[in-house]
Design an enzyme around this catalytic site. Structure first.
Site, PDB file in Angstrom:
ATOM      1  N   ASP A 190       0.812  -1.221   0.000  1.00 15.44           N
ATOM      2  CA  ASP A 190       0.000   0.000   0.000  1.00 15.44           C
ATOM      3  C   ASP A 190       0.843   1.268   0.000  1.00 15.44           C
ATOM      4  O   ASP A 190       0.301   2.376   0.055  1.00 15.44           O
ATOM      5  CB  ASP A 190      -0.931   0.012   1.225  1.00 15.44           C
ATOM      6  N   ARG A 244       0.410   7.873  -8.561  1.00 15.67           N
ATOM      7  CA  ARG A 244       1.550   8.543  -7.907  1.00 15.67           C
ATOM      8  C   ARG A 244       2.811   8.430  -8.758  1.00 15.67           C
ATOM      9  O   ARG A 244       3.788   7.782  -8.393  1.00 15.67           O
ATOM     10  CB  ARG A 244       1.785   7.984  -6.503  1.00 15.67           C
TER      11      ARG A 244
END
Length: 346
Positions: A190, A244
């Site tokens: 994560d 990201r």
């Protein structure tokens, strides 16, 4: 910043192509697309050049020449810090296991640390100032932990393969002049594979291959304050990673250029919380949303000369200054071939 010695400057048109539409910036001129390219195109003129290669360079950079913020001098606390050179002022040593590696990287003196084969890090390994860690003879495989650059400066990490359960490399605690180059990252769980937070500054992430991961690069977090986090992200291959690439928060300046985005199901670049992000000359292919701003607390983002294939039009906001350093763009249409051929361990 010194341009790479093999770069040759020419002039070309860089394309901005989108399946939907890609509105030209003020002053842009519409041109015909190349054969086989999607329609609805617009371009602005830009310089084209061969980009800096990580394969050809003289010492102290046997694997390439630093480009971007890591190569720029910085004045901090009354002291002038030059661009990154790593451990080139010291001896060259070899690490064959985790203990040797940790000892070398924690040493007070400058060192170039060579690693071959596989090493289980057995947790976090601190990287001190004035260090070069480079994989040799096909790269080094580091497993079972992460590299931590916490408050250190003048650090080069190159030709490494890291499959991490969490973050593979963290740069924090005011660390500066850090260059991560020519490496391959996967996993992350994560967490982002590379994290640049805690007032870190003058960082370059170049020629890396990110794959099999949800998140690639985080720049800044909720605890950061404006004034630092100047980061260059160039010639990386974001290969199926979700988001990201990077996500920026409270970043003074993030320059994202000549990266290849391929099959990214969430987004490419995101600017949030007053960040300033310049996105140019990138190739987005099957990236759901190429560039975005954080919904609740957006940052500034400017795009130019990107090429979008099966990717949505970016959301833009505010103004972002050009970086202070010299750099040279590859022709955007050539970015996939250039990046795939060179990014990652060699």
């Amino acid at each position: 910043m010194r341009p790479h010695p093999i770069a040759v400057v020419t002039v070309a048109a860089l394309l901005c192509v989108a399946v939907t539409s890609c509105a030209p910036e003020e002053g842009a001129t519409a041109v015909e697309p190349p054969d086989g390219a999607p329609t609805d195109t617009a371009t602005t003129e830009a310089d084209e050049a061969e980009s800096p290669s990580k394969e050809e360079s003289d010492e102290p950079f046997p694997f390439g020449t630093p480009v971007g913020w890591a190569a720029e001098p910085l004045e901090r606390d009354g002291e002038e810090h030059p661009g990154v050179v790593g451990g080139s002022a010291g001896e060259t040593v070899t690490a064959s296991d985790a203990d040797e590696l940790a000892d070398h990287l924690a040493a007070e003196e400058p060192l170039t640390v060579r690693v071959e084969g596989r090493i289980d890090l057995e947790g976090e390994v601190e990287v001190g100032s004035d260090k070069t860690l480079v994989g040799v003879d096909g790269g080094a495989e580091l497993t079972g932990g992460r590299l931590v650059v916490d408050g250190s400066d003048n650090v080069i990490l190159s030709n490494l393969s890291m499959e991490a359960e969490g973050t593979a490399i963290t740069v924090s605690g005011g660390a500066h002049h850090v260059w991560v180059d020519g490496s391959t990252f996967s996993g992350g769980g994560d967490s982002s594979l590379i994290s640049v937070t805690g007032g870190a500054d003058h960082v370059t992430l170049s020629w890396n291959h990110f794959r099999d991961s949800e998140s690639a690069i985080t720049i800044g977090d909720a605890e950061d304050e404006p004034g630092a986090l100047r980061v260059t992200v160039h010639h990386n291959h974001f290969d199926g990673t979700s988001g990201r690439h990077p996500r920026a928060r409270f970043a003074e300046h993030v320059h994202v250029f000549n990266n290849y985005y391929h099959s990214n199901p969430e987004y490419g670049v995101q600017s949030g919380r007053d960040s300033n992000v310049l996105v140019e000359g990138n190739y987005f292919e099957r990236t759901r949303l190429s560039v975005s701003t954080e919904e609740e607390r957006p940052g500034n983002v400017v795009t130019r000369n990107n090429l979008l294939v099966d990717s949505r039009q970016p959301d833009l906001r505010g103004d972002v200054p050009d970086p202070p350093y010299a750099y040279e763009l590859d022709d955007t249409t050539n970015v996939p071939d250039v990046v795939v051929a060179r990014a990652g361990i060699s």
